[in-house]
Design an enzyme around this catalytic site. Structure first.
Site, PDB file in Angstrom:
ATOM      1  N   GLY A   1     -13.446   6.661  -3.673  1.00  0.00           N
ATOM      2  CA  GLY A   1     -13.696   5.677  -4.757  1.00  0.00           C
ATOM      3  C   GLY A   1     -12.420   4.857  -5.312  1.00  0.00           C
ATOM      4  N   ALA A   2     -12.393   4.047  -6.037  1.00  0.00           N
ATOM      5  CA  ALA A   2     -11.446   3.155  -6.639  1.00  0.00           C
ATOM      6  C   ALA A   2     -10.313   4.154  -7.033  1.00  0.00           C
ATOM      7  CB  ALA A   2     -11.605   2.106  -7.493  1.00  0.00           C
ATOM      8  N   ARG A   3      -8.967   3.985  -6.722  1.00  0.00           N
ATOM      9  CA  ARG A   3      -7.890   4.631  -7.198  1.00  0.00           C
ATOM     10  C   ARG A   3      -8.165   6.381  -7.240  1.00  0.00           C
ATOM     11  NH1 ARG A   3      -3.950   1.532  -7.305  1.00  0.00           N
ATOM     12  NH2 ARG A   3      -2.830   2.742  -8.625  1.00  0.00           N
TER      13      ARG A   3
ATOM     14  N   GLY B   1      -6.849   7.919  -4.557  1.00  0.00           N
ATOM     15  CA  GLY B   1      -5.951   8.682  -3.981  1.00  0.00           C
ATOM     16  C   GLY B   1      -5.943   8.416  -2.117  1.00  0.00           C
TER      17      GLY B   1
ATOM     18  N   SER C   1      -5.548   6.008  -0.202  1.00  0.00           N
ATOM     19  CA  SER C   1      -4.697   5.437   0.679  1.00  0.00           C
ATOM     20  C   SER C   1      -3.356   6.401   0.912  1.00  0.00           C
ATOM     21  CB  SER C   1      -4.300   4.121   0.138  1.00  0.00           C
ATOM     22  OG  SER C   1      -5.132   3.258   0.066  1.00  0.00           O
TER      23      SER C   1
ATOM     24  N   HIS D   1       2.818  -0.238  -2.148  1.00  0.00           N
ATOM     25  CA  HIS D   1       2.153   0.317  -1.073  1.00  0.00           C
ATOM     26  C   HIS D   1       3.467   0.494   0.213  1.00  0.00           C
ATOM     27  CE1 HIS D   1      -2.126   1.416  -0.903  1.00  0.00           C
ATOM     28  NE2 HIS D   1      -2.226   0.678  -2.046  1.00  0.00           N
TER      29      HIS D   1
ATOM     30  N   ARG E   1       6.238   2.860  -0.338  1.00  0.00           N
ATOM     31  CA  ARG E   1       6.285   4.325  -0.226  1.00  0.00           C
ATOM     32  C   ARG E   1       6.000   4.613   1.211  1.00  0.00           C
ATOM     33  NH1 ARG E   1       0.288   4.694  -3.261  1.00  0.00           N
ATOM     34  NH2 ARG E   1      -0.805   4.363  -1.245  1.00  0.00           N
ATOM     35  N   ARG E   2       6.021   3.734   2.017  1.00  0.00           N
ATOM     36  CA  ARG E   2       5.879   3.989   3.447  1.00  0.00           C
ATOM     37  C   ARG E   2       7.137   4.308   4.149  1.00  0.00           C
ATOM     38  NH1 ARG E   2       2.786  -1.521   4.647  1.00  0.00           N
ATOM     39  NH2 ARG E   2       1.409  -1.302   3.199  1.00  0.00           N
TER      40      ARG E   2
ATOM     41  N   GLU F   1      -0.523  -7.674   9.265  1.00  0.00           N
ATOM     42  CA  GLU F   1      -1.605  -8.174   8.323  1.00  0.00           C
ATOM     43  C   GLU F   1      -2.655  -9.132   9.362  1.00  0.00           C
ATOM     44  OE1 GLU F   1      -0.210 -10.474   5.136  1.00  0.00           O
ATOM     45  OE2 GLU F   1       0.827  -8.689   4.311  1.00  0.00           O
TER      46      GLU F   1
END
Length: 404
Positions: free
Chosen positions: A234-236, A238, A240, A275, A278-279, A287
Site C-alpha cells: 500500500g501507500a507509504r 516501504g 520502494s 528517492h 538514498r540510491r 525516466e
C-alpha cells in the site's frame, strides 16, 4: 583452506548489552552472535575478541597453533586479554604482504573507513577476503577484475551494513558467480532469523551460526538470487525501500522511474529528490514508460518503480476514461499493451525488481474511473506476479514473502 567463524556479530555482539530493541530481544540461542573473529587453518587469527579461546574450543579447535593475530579495526572499550601462548596482536600496513611459516600469504588492503582488510591466500591457492565492520575497499585489489587472477573463493564482509562494498567487488570481478559471500559483523539493524536469511539471499550471500567451519574453495551451491521479483504494498508501506535494498549489492543498477516529472509540483519534486539521494551513486536513473525495449536488452539489473504509474499512462494513451472510446477499442488496446509487458517480463534476460501498488482491500471506489483503474491494476499485478520467481507484500515496512 579451513575457516572457522568464532563469532559473526558486530563489535558489541548481538544482542547488544542492555539494548531493548526487538532485534536484540529475539537474538537468543543460535541467533546470538559474538563479535566477529576468524580462525584460518588453525594458524592465523583475524581479530582478537573476548572469549576467543572458549569459542574455538566449542567449535572443536584450539588456538595453540596460532602463529599470527591480526586486527582489522580499532577496538573500543577495555583491552582484550591475550590468551596464554598467543602472539601479540597487530595490524599490517596497507599494501604490505605478510608471509607466514605455514605458507599463507596475507595482504593488507586499504579501506574507505578506519580499518584494514585482509586478503589471505593459502598454500594451495584458495583465496579469502575479510573486510572490517563498516568498511569497503578504497581501491581495487591488484588481481581480481583485471584478468590476472580468479575471483575470491570466499568473502567475509559487512554485507548488511555496507552492501555497496559487495557491489564494488562485483563490479571489479573480485566477486564472481561462485564466490561464497558470508555476512559477518551482524548487528541489530536487521532482524535475525528468517528475515536476515531472506535479505542476504537476495544479495547472493548467507549467514552462518558462530562456530561454523567452512572449507574455502570447496564447491557449495551459492544462494540463488531471484531473477524477477515483484514488490507490492500500500501507500507509504516501504515497498520502494524494500525494492532498492534487494539490489543494493549489485553495481550499475538502472532505476526506471515511470512517473516522470510534474511541472510546478514542488511536493512531487521533493519526493523524487528523496528517492534519488538514498540510491547508490553508481546507479543510473532512466525516466521512461517504454519498458519493453529495456526488458528485452541484456544489461545491468533493472529496478522499475512503479507499475501503477505505467498503467496510468497506458490507460491515458487508449483514452480509457472516455466510456465510448474504451468500449470502441480502448479496452482491447490496453489488453495488448499489458500482454506485451507481461511477455517482456517473462522473456527478459536481466535481473529485474518491479514495484507496484496493492489495490482493493474491500473499499469500492466511488467513481467509475476509480473502479476501472482498480480492476485493471489488479489484473496487471496478477499477470506480472505469475511471471516472477519472487513476490513480496510489504505491510508497515515488513516484507511478507508470497512466493519464493
Amino acid at each position: 583452506m579451513e575457516l572457522t567463524l568464532l563469532g559473526t556479530g558486530a563489535p558489541s555482539g548481538l544482542p547488544r548489552p542492555d539494548c531493548p530493541c526487538a532485534a536484540c530481544a529475539t537474538a537468543r540461542g543460535t541467533l546470538a552472535r559474538a563479535a566477529t573473529a576468524l580462525l584460518v587453518d588453525g594458524v592465523l587469527l583475524l581479530d582478537l575478541t573476548p572469549g576467543a579461546a572458549l569459542a574455538a574450543a566449542r567449535a572443536g579447535h584450539s588456538l595453540a597453533g596460532v602463529r599470527q593475530v591480526l586486527l582489522t579495526h580499532p577496538h573500543d572499550g577495555p583491552a582484550v586479554e591475550l590468551p596464554v601462548g598467543l602472539p601479540t596482536a597487530g595490524r599490517v600496513a596497507d599494501g604490505r604482504v605478510l608471509t607466514l611459516l605455514s605458507g599463507h600469504r596475507v595482504r593488507a588492503l586499504a579501506m574507505d573507513a578506519p580499518g584494514t582488510g585482509y586478503e589471505v591466500t593459502a598454500p594451495g591457492g584458495e583465496r579469502l577476503l575479510y573486510l572490517p565492520p563498516g568498511g569497503a575497499p578504497a581501491g581495487l585489489p591488484d588481481g581480481p577484475g583485471r584478468g590476472t587472477t580468479a575471483p575470491y573463493d570466499l568473502v567475509a564482509a559487512d554485507v548488511t551494513g555496507r552492501p555497496d562494498a559487495v557491489a564494488r567487488l562485483r563490479a571489479s570481478g573480485a566477486v564472481g558467480a561462485a564466490t561464497d559471500i558470508v555476512a559477518v559483523h551482524l548487528d541489530h539493524d536487521v532482524p535475525p532469523g528468517a528475515e536476515l536469511d531472506r535479505r542476504l539471499a537476495a544479495a547472493g550471500a548467507r549467514a552462518v551460526p558462530d562456530g561454523t567451519t567452512v572449507s574455502v574453495g570447496a564447491y557449495r551451491a551459492v544462494p540463488q538470487v531471484p531473477r524477477r521479483t515483484l514488490v507490492t504494498g500500500g501507500a507509504r508501506s516501504g515497498k520502494s525501500w524494500e525494492a532498492e535494498r534487494r539490489l543494493a549489492t549489485f553495481p550499475g543498477v538502472v532505476y526506471v522511474a515511470t512517473g516522470g516529472g510534474r511541472d510546478g509540483d514542488a511536493e512531487w519534486d521533493a519526493r523524487v529528490r528523496t528517492h534519488r539521494e538514498r540510491r547508490p551513486a553508481t546507479w543510473r536513473t532512466v525516466e521512461t514508460r517504454d519498458l519493453v525495449p529495456l526488458l528485452a536488452r541484456e544489461g545491468a539489473p533493472l529496478l522499475i518503480d512503479c507499475l501503477s504509474l505505467w498503467l496510468t499512462d497506458a490507460m491515458d494513451r487508449v483514452d480509457a476514461w472516455n466510456e465510448e472510446a474504451w468500449e470502441a477499442g480502448g479496452r482491447g488496446a490496453l489488453r495488448e499493451r499489458v500482454a506485451e509487458l507481461v511477455a517482456a517480463v517473462r522473456a527478459t534476460p536481466r535481473t529485474v525488481v518491479l514495484v507496484t501498488n496493492e489495490v482493493g482491500s474491500g473499499i469500492v471506489p466511488a467513481h467509475v474511473s476509480g473502479r476501472l483503474f482498480r480492476d485493471e491494476l489488479g489484473r496487471l499485478n496478477a499477470a506480472v506476479a505469475e511471471e516472477c520467481e519472487h513476490v513480496l507484500l510489504v505491510v508497515a515496512g515488513q516484507p511478507l514473502p508470497l512466493r519464493g
